[in-house]
Design a protein around this motif. Structure first.
Motif, short mmCIF file in Angstrom:
data_model
loop_
_atom_site.label_atom_id
_atom_site.label_comp_id
_atom_site.label_asym_id
_atom_site.label_seq_id
_atom_site.Cartn_x
_atom_site.Cartn_y
_atom_site.Cartn_z
N PHE A 60 -90.03 -14.49 -30.96
CA PHE A 60 -90.58 -14.02 -32.23
C PHE A 60 -90.91 -12.52 -32.15
CE2 PHE A 60 -92.37 -18.39 -33.64
CZ PHE A 60 -91.09 -18.77 -34.04
N GLU A 61 -91.49 -12.11 -31.04
CA GLU A 61 -91.88 -10.71 -30.87
C GLU A 61 -90.65 -9.80 -30.90
OE1 GLU A 61 -94.62 -7.99 -27.84
OE2 GLU A 61 -93.75 -9.89 -27.15
N LYS A 62 -89.59 -10.24 -30.29
CA LYS A 62 -88.36 -9.44 -30.22
C LYS A 62 -87.74 -9.29 -31.60
CE LYS A 62 -83.92 -9.32 -27.85
NZ LYS A 62 -83.02 -10.01 -26.91
N ASN A 63 -87.82 -10.33 -32.43
CA ASN A 63 -87.16 -10.30 -33.73
C ASN A 63 -88.08 -9.84 -34.86
OD1 ASN A 63 -84.31 -11.63 -33.41
ND2 ASN A 63 -85.69 -12.88 -32.17
N PHE A 64 -89.38 -10.11 -34.76
CA PHE A 64 -90.28 -9.81 -35.88
C PHE A 64 -91.40 -8.83 -35.54
CE2 PHE A 64 -88.69 -14.17 -36.48
CZ PHE A 64 -87.99 -14.01 -37.67
N GLY A 65 -91.51 -8.44 -34.33
CA GLY A 65 -92.60 -7.56 -33.93
C GLY A 65 -93.77 -8.37 -33.40
N ARG A 66 -94.70 -7.69 -32.73
CA ARG A 66 -95.77 -8.38 -32.03
C ARG A 66 -96.73 -9.06 -32.99
NH1 ARG A 66 -97.55 -8.45 -26.96
NH2 ARG A 66 -99.75 -8.87 -26.55
N GLU A 67 -97.16 -8.35 -34.04
CA GLU A 67 -98.15 -8.90 -34.95
C GLU A 67 -97.56 -10.06 -35.74
OE1 GLU A 67 -101.32 -8.28 -35.00
OE2 GLU A 67 -101.05 -6.81 -33.40
N ASP A 68 -96.34 -9.83 -36.25
CA ASP A 68 -95.69 -10.91 -37.01
C ASP A 68 -95.42 -12.11 -36.10
OD1 ASP A 68 -95.76 -9.42 -39.29
OD2 ASP A 68 -93.73 -8.61 -39.03
N ALA A 69 -95.08 -11.80 -34.86
CA ALA A 69 -94.81 -12.89 -33.91
C ALA A 69 -96.06 -13.73 -33.71
CB ALA A 69 -94.34 -12.32 -32.58
N LYS A 70 -97.25 -13.08 -33.64
CA LYS A 70 -98.50 -13.82 -33.47
C LYS A 70 -98.75 -14.71 -34.67
CE LYS A 70 -100.96 -10.54 -30.48
NZ LYS A 70 -102.14 -9.65 -30.38
N ILE A 71 -98.51 -14.12 -35.89
CA ILE A 71 -98.74 -14.90 -37.11
C ILE A 71 -97.81 -16.10 -37.16
CG2 ILE A 71 -98.61 -14.83 -39.63
CD1 ILE A 71 -99.42 -11.83 -39.41
N LEU A 72 -96.52 -15.83 -36.88
CA LEU A 72 -95.53 -16.92 -36.91
C LEU A 72 -95.87 -18.00 -35.87
CD1 LEU A 72 -92.19 -14.91 -37.34
CD2 LEU A 72 -93.20 -16.53 -38.96
N LEU A 73 -96.27 -17.55 -34.69
CA LEU A 73 -96.59 -18.51 -33.62
C LEU A 73 -97.76 -19.39 -34.01
CD1 LEU A 73 -95.86 -19.41 -30.74
CD2 LEU A 73 -97.54 -17.75 -29.90
N LYS A 74 -98.82 -18.75 -34.59
CA LYS A 74 -99.98 -19.52 -35.01
C LYS A 74 -99.60 -20.51 -36.11
CE LYS A 74 -103.71 -16.39 -33.69
NZ LYS A 74 -104.31 -17.35 -32.78
N SER A 75 -98.73 -20.03 -37.04
CA SER A 75 -98.30 -20.91 -38.13
C SER A 75 -97.54 -22.12 -37.59
CB SER A 75 -97.43 -20.12 -39.12
OG SER A 75 -98.17 -19.07 -39.71
N PHE A 76 -96.60 -21.83 -36.69
CA PHE A 76 -95.83 -22.93 -36.09
C PHE A 76 -96.74 -23.90 -35.33
CE2 PHE A 76 -91.89 -20.51 -36.78
CZ PHE A 76 -91.05 -21.54 -37.17
N GLU A 77 -97.70 -23.34 -34.59
CA GLU A 77 -98.62 -24.19 -33.83
C GLU A 77 -99.45 -25.06 -34.77
OE1 GLU A 77 -99.33 -21.42 -29.83
OE2 GLU A 77 -100.83 -21.47 -31.44
N LYS A 78 -99.89 -24.43 -35.95
CA LYS A 78 -100.69 -25.18 -36.90
C LYS A 78 -99.87 -26.29 -37.54
CE LYS A 78 -104.48 -25.70 -39.44
NZ LYS A 78 -104.13 -26.95 -40.08
N VAL A 79 -98.63 -25.95 -37.92
CA VAL A 79 -97.76 -26.96 -38.55
C VAL A 79 -97.46 -28.09 -37.56
CG1 VAL A 79 -95.46 -27.37 -39.48
CG2 VAL A 79 -96.75 -25.36 -40.20
N THR A 80 -97.15 -27.68 -36.35
CA THR A 80 -96.84 -28.68 -35.32
C THR A 80 -98.04 -29.58 -35.04
OG1 THR A 80 -95.29 -27.13 -34.29
CG2 THR A 80 -96.02 -29.01 -32.95
#
Length: 211
Positions: A13-33
């Protein structure tokens, strides 16, 4: 229970969306999961609970089961009592048959013993009679042989005494002859000794006037 995705996912995620966006995406995925897992767990728990409730017997079911078991136990008890009665009856019949057979065998055995005793007594009497007969015959033979032996002994004794007397007479005759011979020899010796003595010889000459 919080869900944490692997670090590799964050790096992508960090490589494709940047560090901050990667954190947001990761948290979202973790919450959904996490929500999805919780929902699945809840549904599974509910289904499991329903299955357990369907499987677990109620008090009424237990009462029905108890009555069924009591009925089966009662039936089994009745069957056991029936089998027991039949078994006791069979045992009594077998006992009666066995006692009858024992009495029959006992009577037959006693009869055989009685017959054997009678035969033994008969054989005993016959044997005693034969022994007595043989004894009489043997005693007769012994007496006969004894008489014959005594007669022979007496005859041999008489013959022996006669021979002894004969030998004694012959011996006495021979002894008499020997005695006369000895006396004659003694006289001759006396005469010879006398003649050999000068004094005696002179005396004899004078006596018979030979000088």
């Amino acid at each position: 229970m919080p869900v944490t995705l692997p670090i590799e996912v964050f790096e992508i995620f960090e490589k494709n969306f940047g560090r901050e966006d990667a954190k947001i995406l990761l948290k979202s995925f973790e919450k959904v999961t996490e929500d999805e897992i919780y929902q699945k767990w809840y549904e599974t728990k509910s289904e499991l609970k329903e299955d357990l409730l369907r499987e677990i017997a109620t008090k009424r079911d237990l009462e029905i089961l108890r009555k069924e078991l009591l009925g089966k136990i009662e039936s089994l008890y009745e069957k056991t009592e029936k089998d027991k009665a039949e078994l006791l009856g069979k045992t009594e019949r077998d006992k009666a048959e066995l006692l009858g057979k024992i009495e029959k065998d006992k009577a037959e055995l006693l009869n055989k013993i009685e017959l054997l005793y009678e035969k033994t007594e008969k054989d005993k009497a016959e044997l005693l009679g034969k022994i007595e007969k043989d004894k009489t015959e043997l005693l007769g033979k012994i007496e006969k042989h004894k008489a014959e032996l005594l007669g022979k002994i007496e005859k041999d004794k008489t013959e022996l005494l006669g021979k002894i007397e004969k030998d004694k007479a012959e011996l006495l005759g021979k002894l008499g002859k020997i005695d006369l011979t000895l006396k004659f020899l003694i006289i001759l010796n006396i005469i010879a000794l006398t003649l050999m003595n000068p004094v005696v010889a002179e005396l004899i000459k004078k006596l018979f006037r030979l000088g």
